[in-house]
Design an enzyme around this catalytic site. Sequence first.
Site, PDB file in Angstrom:
ATOM      1  N   LYS A  29       0.836  -1.219   0.133  1.00 43.40           N
ATOM      2  CA  LYS A  29       0.059  -0.015   0.146  1.00 43.40           C
ATOM      3  C   LYS A  29       0.887   1.322   0.042  1.00 43.40           C
ATOM      4  O   LYS A  29       0.579   2.226  -0.353  1.00 43.40           O
ATOM      5  CB  LYS A  29      -0.871  -0.024   1.290  1.00 43.40           C
ATOM      6  CG  LYS A  29      -2.082  -1.047   1.086  1.00 43.40           C
ATOM      7  CD  LYS A  29      -3.355  -0.537   1.929  1.00 43.40           C
ATOM      8  CE  LYS A  29      -4.771  -1.198   1.555  1.00 43.40           C
ATOM      9  NZ  LYS A  29      -5.637  -1.082   2.375  1.00 43.40           N
ATOM     10  N   LYS A  69      -6.446  -9.513  -9.641  1.00 49.29           N
ATOM     11  CA  LYS A  69      -7.707  -9.687  -8.796  1.00 49.29           C
ATOM     12  C   LYS A  69      -8.752  -8.979  -8.970  1.00 49.29           C
ATOM     13  O   LYS A  69      -8.391  -7.758  -9.431  1.00 49.29           O
ATOM     14  CB  LYS A  69      -7.122  -9.678  -7.354  1.00 49.29           C
ATOM     15  CG  LYS A  69      -8.113 -10.400  -6.380  1.00 49.29           C
ATOM     16  CD  LYS A  69      -7.453 -10.240  -4.751  1.00 49.29           C
ATOM     17  CE  LYS A  69      -8.396 -10.251  -3.724  1.00 49.29           C
ATOM     18  NZ  LYS A  69      -7.824 -10.234  -2.483  1.00 49.29           N
ATOM     19  N   LYS A  84     -12.814  -3.041  -7.612  1.00 51.94           N
ATOM     20  CA  LYS A  84     -13.403  -1.909  -8.226  1.00 51.94           C
ATOM     21  C   LYS A  84     -12.530  -1.014  -8.906  1.00 51.94           C
ATOM     22  O   LYS A  84     -12.761  -0.398  -9.823  1.00 51.94           O
ATOM     23  CB  LYS A  84     -14.279  -1.177  -7.190  1.00 51.94           C
ATOM     24  CG  LYS A  84     -15.247  -0.249  -7.365  1.00 51.94           C
ATOM     25  CD  LYS A  84     -15.738   0.619  -6.486  1.00 51.94           C
ATOM     26  CE  LYS A  84     -16.160   1.920  -7.289  1.00 51.94           C
ATOM     27  NZ  LYS A  84     -16.267   3.265  -6.117  1.00 51.94           N
TER      28      LYS A  84
END
Length: 330
Positions: free
Chosen positions: A111, A191, A194
């Site tokens: 991240k 994967k 959204k």
Amino acid sequence: MKVLFTGIQPTGLLHIGNYYGAIRNWLDLQYKYDSYISVVDLHAITIEYDPKDMRDNSFELALGLFACGLDLKKTKLFIQSEVPGHAELTWIFNTITPLGELERMTQFKDKAKQHRKNVNVGLLDYPVLQAADILIYKGEIVPVGEDQVQHVEFTREVARRFNARYGDTFPECQAELTATPRVMGIDGDSKMSKSKGNFIGILESREDIWEKLAPAPTDPARVKRSDPGTPEKCNIYSYHQLATPEPELTEYVAEGCRTAGIGCLDCKRKLLENLMKVLDPIQERYATLSTKKGEVRDILDRNADVCRKVSGQTILEVKERMGLTPIWKI
Ligand code: SF4
């Protein structure tokens, strides 16, 4: 009954990756365990987001989860920020967590790369909040995908460390791996998510889903209708394995692919048919629940009440053990 805790971020929509990767598993587990399922908005604010959408997204997600089949009466579905104990216990756990352990977390490293301009303390502290989420209800069962196993291990370590220092308080939880740990996106590259735009939403219409399915990549060996293929190399086949519960039908597709007995478009039409058998009832329930938003909000309020009571008891116990003043003594 053992306690189960799991969470899901309010990203604005649910897709079949969420459904087959996590939610379907929760539908069974909710009757086996005392289940706490949280819309984890406090986790979601560790990256850039639009405050004006957050509340609606959290509510919509809850609505979607109930539509998927979470039991309105039994399962304690709640919104994380409505239960202040999560943040309070996070702070307490921060004081027993070595910084190096957090810096080594794979998800933090990923991240931090993804959000270079916003590497905030919350992003680093994410696993501690997750540990608090689970342990505040003394959770023992945590259904997760493989990418979250490290965080469950971390939670066990937090519980051990706290228990060793302040006395036996928390159980050591275990990860309950989902049968479908990773659902690939419609592009077949990564994967389903959204943010990557490679998803099939559970509330999407049959026509919209077909628009995504029809051009989706298949086994590249099937250039012509008469070319045989290898279903295991095809993302569409992986969806068949999820959406087609009958093994003989999945085998029919696999055999048809290997022998060029069916074309890719026929195969995709079959998939759409099976997918809609699952999505149609969810969409119907969603439409019904959408006409009763007040009732759904009342259920979330009641669940948050229960969660505040249960988590409040844990906070009291923790404070007693740590020599802190419980709030009721002030
Ligand atoms: S027939 Fe089906 S499984 Fe085989 S390559 Fe085409 S879409 Fe994929």
